[in-house]
Each structure stands twice: as structure tokens, then as C-alpha cells.
Scaffold this active site. Structure first.
Site, PDB file in Angstrom:
ATOM      1  N   PHE A 118      -2.662  16.195   5.018  1.00  0.00           N
ATOM      2  CA  PHE A 118      -2.927  15.706   3.657  1.00  0.00           C
ATOM      3  C   PHE A 118      -1.601  15.426   2.983  1.00  0.00           C
ATOM      4  CE2 PHE A 118      -7.053  15.455   2.095  1.00  0.00           C
ATOM      5  CZ  PHE A 118      -7.864  16.367   2.757  1.00  0.00           C
TER       6      PHE A 118
ATOM      7  N   ASP B  49      -4.379   4.832   6.222  1.00  0.00           N
ATOM      8  CA  ASP B  49      -4.894   6.036   6.870  1.00  0.00           C
ATOM      9  C   ASP B  49      -5.888   5.569   7.947  1.00  0.00           C
ATOM     10  OD1 ASP B  49      -5.938   8.532   7.368  1.00  0.00           O
ATOM     11  OD2 ASP B  49      -6.282   9.063   5.290  1.00  0.00           O
TER      12      ASP B  49
ATOM     13  N   GLU C  47       0.855  -1.201   0.000  1.00  0.00           N
ATOM     14  CA  GLU C  47       0.000   0.000   0.000  1.00  0.00           C
ATOM     15  C   GLU C  47       0.881   1.239   0.000  1.00  0.00           C
ATOM     16  OE1 GLU C  47      -2.769   1.222  -0.410  1.00  0.00           O
ATOM     17  OE2 GLU C  47      -4.431   0.170   0.554  1.00  0.00           O
ATOM     18  N   ASP C  48       0.369   2.312  -0.556  1.00  0.00           N
ATOM     19  CA  ASP C  48       1.091   3.581  -0.463  1.00  0.00           C
ATOM     20  C   ASP C  48       0.854   4.215   0.915  1.00  0.00           C
ATOM     21  OD1 ASP C  48      -1.514   3.645  -1.549  1.00  0.00           O
ATOM     22  OD2 ASP C  48      -1.320   5.751  -2.042  1.00  0.00           O
TER      23      ASP C  48
ATOM     24  N   ARG D 228      -0.003  13.466  -8.151  1.00  0.00           N
ATOM     25  CA  ARG D 228       0.599  12.129  -8.117  1.00  0.00           C
ATOM     26  C   ARG D 228       2.020  12.141  -8.674  1.00  0.00           C
ATOM     27  NH1 ARG D 228      -3.411   8.196  -6.889  1.00  0.00           N
ATOM     28  NH2 ARG D 228      -5.448   8.555  -7.808  1.00  0.00           N
TER      29      ARG D 228
HETATM   30  C1  PRP Z   1      -5.500   5.485  -0.664  1.00  0.00           C
HETATM   31  C2  PRP Z   1      -4.470   4.386  -0.466  1.00  0.00           C
HETATM   32  C3  PRP Z   1      -5.191   3.335   0.293  1.00  0.00           C
HETATM   33  C4  PRP Z   1      -6.290   4.085   0.997  1.00  0.00           C
HETATM   34  C5  PRP Z   1      -5.985   4.132   2.444  1.00  0.00           C
HETATM   35  O1  PRP Z   1      -6.229   5.237  -1.797  1.00  0.00           O
HETATM   36  O2  PRP Z   1      -3.968   3.917  -1.679  1.00  0.00           O
HETATM   37  O3  PRP Z   1      -5.710   2.338  -0.542  1.00  0.00           O
HETATM   38  O4  PRP Z   1      -6.343   5.411   0.486  1.00  0.00           O
HETATM   39  O5  PRP Z   1      -6.988   4.828   3.129  1.00  0.00           O
HETATM   40  P1  PRP Z   1      -7.744   4.208   4.390  1.00  0.00           P
HETATM   41  O6  PRP Z   1      -6.702   3.596   5.270  1.00  0.00           O
HETATM   42  O7  PRP Z   1      -8.391   5.413   5.038  1.00  0.00           O
HETATM   43  O8  PRP Z   1      -8.748   3.230   3.905  1.00  0.00           O
HETATM   44  P2  PRP Z   1      -7.214   6.303  -2.428  1.00  0.00           P
HETATM   45  O9  PRP Z   1      -8.602   6.018  -1.967  1.00  0.00           O
HETATM   46  O10 PRP Z   1      -6.704   7.696  -2.193  1.00  0.00           O
HETATM   47  O11 PRP Z   1      -7.155   5.930  -3.969  1.00  0.00           O
HETATM   48  P3  PRP Z   1      -5.889   5.947  -4.959  1.00  0.00           P
HETATM   49  O12 PRP Z   1      -5.001   4.825  -4.522  1.00  0.00           O
HETATM   50  O13 PRP Z   1      -6.493   5.722  -6.313  1.00  0.00           O
HETATM   51  O14 PRP Z   1      -5.204   7.272  -4.843  1.00  0.00           O
END
Ligand code: PRP
Length: 295
Positions: free
Chosen positions: A262, A213, A209-210, A275
């Protein structure tokens, strides 16, 4: 949208919205399930406090507050008292700011609709990221030596990290990607919008995962990946934003702890922008501007 678990009369629209987000990610909840005494006069209870939500899977009580700071101070005092009287309780106050940020993540709410975000500062520079990704790659190579792991990335934010991470590993491995739908008002549950191509049965799976949160995406995906019967399942995340965690999956490999801001860049977006930044920065959010951005 019909609420699946209960249909109580919520005291505040934000509570209803929060319940729908929990439903979306398949997280069970109870609304105002218990009251806790906060003040006694001798044996007699003279004051009680009822948290808004209980999340049984996490054994976590949540009080959602969209109130003014002066009232929050009082609430905080009550929460402290509950913790004193019930040392084992897991209870969290979600502030208005937390809630707005949660909504903004999905392109809703006052922040999502009317703000001009400005890049504020660099949190992790390009070189710093490269060094840390190299360390993670070496650690993973050691741990997965001879295991032929499958690295599973969740699109889209993970693409920069995944691309760099695999080039810092030195063991045979496979890579696959999946993606999930976003929370929207008319969506009731999260959906897998891109399935895996590799069969994970009996494989050593490392989910990449990136950012973690709230943990709700990861919580959902780990359940899903477990259902594929892998030999092992671990998580590697570049960023760990602990301050906003609601569910707490174990994270074996963590690049950096991210502050409660953020974060954008190196694959991470704010409503699809930023991005392509080569570093990770934070956004300063200037409310009041009617930029009317929507996802
Ligand atoms: C981001 C990230 C995780 C998620 C984490 O994705 O890649 O999958 O948020 O958030 P959480 O812990 O609150 O569930 P995002 O929804 O921003 O989509 P993206 O990867 O397309 O940018």
C-alpha cells in the site's frame, strides 16, 4: 447488480465481485471458458484445470484464489504445468491478499472495513522524488520540444506529481484534469465525473498518473482519450506497481517501480488520508481492528 456479459453461477462470491469490477472498467471477460489438461496417462487426459476467468482483450487467464496456502501450492503447481504444456499462455493466480487489496482500494472487503493501517517505511524520500521528477521533466521537455503538448492528469492522486512535474519542464504546454468515479457496489460502469476542458483533437497528449496499479483505470482512460483523436498519446506515471497489473498499457515515462505494498503520500491516499505526506511511504496493515473505515 446485474452482470452484463454473462450471468453464470459463480462458484464463489469473490468471483462475482471480481466480474463486477471488470464490468465497471469495461473489461470483457469469460467465466471458466476453457479447461486445460494438466496430467496425462499416455494419451489419456487424467487431470484438467479450468481457470476462473479469461480476459480476451488482454489474452489473459486469471485464477482467483481465496484458499488456504496449502491449497494454493497445489494450484500453483497446476498453473506451472499448464505453462509447461502451453508455453504461450498468459495465466495469473490472484491470491486472496491481491483480491482483498483490490477491494480495499474501493473501501470494501475485510481490509477496507477492519484494519488500522500504520505507516511502515519510507519508500521514496522527498529529495529522491524531486531528483526523479526533475529527470522526467527534462526528458519530456526534450521529447515534446515544439509540440505544444497537453498534459492530462487524473484527479485526485496526481496533483502533487503534476504540480512538480510541469515546473520541471521547459517547453510550452497546456494542462488539463479529469476525474473518474470509483467502483461501488451499485455502479455498473466507470463514469467520467470531470470532463476535460481542452479539445484534444490533433494535440500531443501526455497522460499523467500518480500510480498504475491494476492498470484498469488507465486502460479505460486511454480508450476515452483515443476517442478524442489526439496526434499522439503517451503515459507518464510516477509509480508503476507491476506486480498487480491486469491490463498492460504501455508506459513511456515511469518515475519509480513500486513494490506490491500500500503506497501513500505525495498525493496518494488510503481512504483519503496521507495525501499530504511529502514523501511516499508504505502502510503496514494490521487486520483485526474494527476501525470500520469506509470510503
Ligand atoms: C489511483 C490512481 C490511478 C488509479 C490506478 O486513483 O490515481 O488513477 O488509482 O489504479 P488501477 O491501475 O488499479 O486502476 P484512486 O482510485 O486511488 O483515486 P485518487 O486518485 O482520487 O486517489
Amino acid at each position: 447488480m446485474a452482470l452484463k456479459v454473462h450471468d453464470p453461477l459463480f462458484a464463489h462470491p469473490s468471483e462475482s465481485e471480481f466480474a463486477q469490477i471488470l464490468d465497471f472498467y469495461g473489461i470483457e471477460w469469460d467465466y471458466e471458458p476453457a479447461s486445460f489438461p494438466t496430467e496425462y496417462d499416455g494419451e489419456r487426459v487424467v487431470e484438467m484445470f479450468t481457470p476462473d476467468f479469461y480476459l480476451p482483450q488482454m489474452d489473459l487467464y486469471i485464477e482467483l484464489t481465496t484458499l488456504k496456502q496449502s491449497l494454493i501450492t497445489r494450484k500453483n503447481r497446476k498453473l506451472r504445468r499448464i505453462r509447461e504444456l502451453n508455453p504461450d499462455i498468459n495465466i495469473r493466480l490472484l491470491y486472496r491478499r491481491d483480491f482483498h487489496r483490490l477491494m480495499a482500494k474501493f473501501g470494501f472487503g475485510p481490509l477496507g472495513a477492519s484494519e488500522t493501517p500504520v505507516l511502515d517505511r519510507v519508500l521514496f524520500g522527498t529529495g529522491q522524488i524531486a531528483i526523479r521528477v526533475g529527470e522526467l521533466g527534462r526528458e519530456i521537455s526534450t521529447d515534446y520540444d515544439g509540440k505544444d503538448p497537453v498534459l492530462v492528469g487524473v484527479l485526485r492522486g496526481v496533483f502533487c506529481f503534476m504540480a512538480d512535474l510541469i515546473r520541471q519542464t521547459s517547453v510550452p504546454m497546456s494542462v488539463d484534469f479529469m476525474s473518474v468515479s470509483y467502483y461501488e457496489h451499485d455502479e455498473t460502469t466507470v463514469k467520467i465525473t470531470k470532463e476535460l476542458d481542452i479539445d484534444l483533437e490533433g494535440r500531443h497528449v501526455l497522460m499523467v498518473e500518480d500510480i498504475v496499479d491494476t492498470g484498469m483505470t488507465l486502460n479505460y482512460l486511454l480508450e476515452y482519450l483515443r476517442s478524442k483523436n489526439p496526434a499522439s498519446l503517451e503515459v507518464c506515471t510516477l509509480l508503476d506497481k507491476k506486480a498487480r497489473r491486469l491490463t498492460d498499457p504501455e508506459l513511456k515515462y515511469v518515475g519509480f517501480e513500486a513494490p506490491d505494498e500500500f503506497v501513500v503520500g505525495y498525493g496518494l491516499d488510503y481512504i483519503e488520508e496521507y495525501r499530504n505526506l511529502p514523501f511516499i511511504g508504505s502502510l503496514r496493515v494490521d487486520a483485526g481492528d474494527a476501525a470500520n473505515k469506509a470510503k
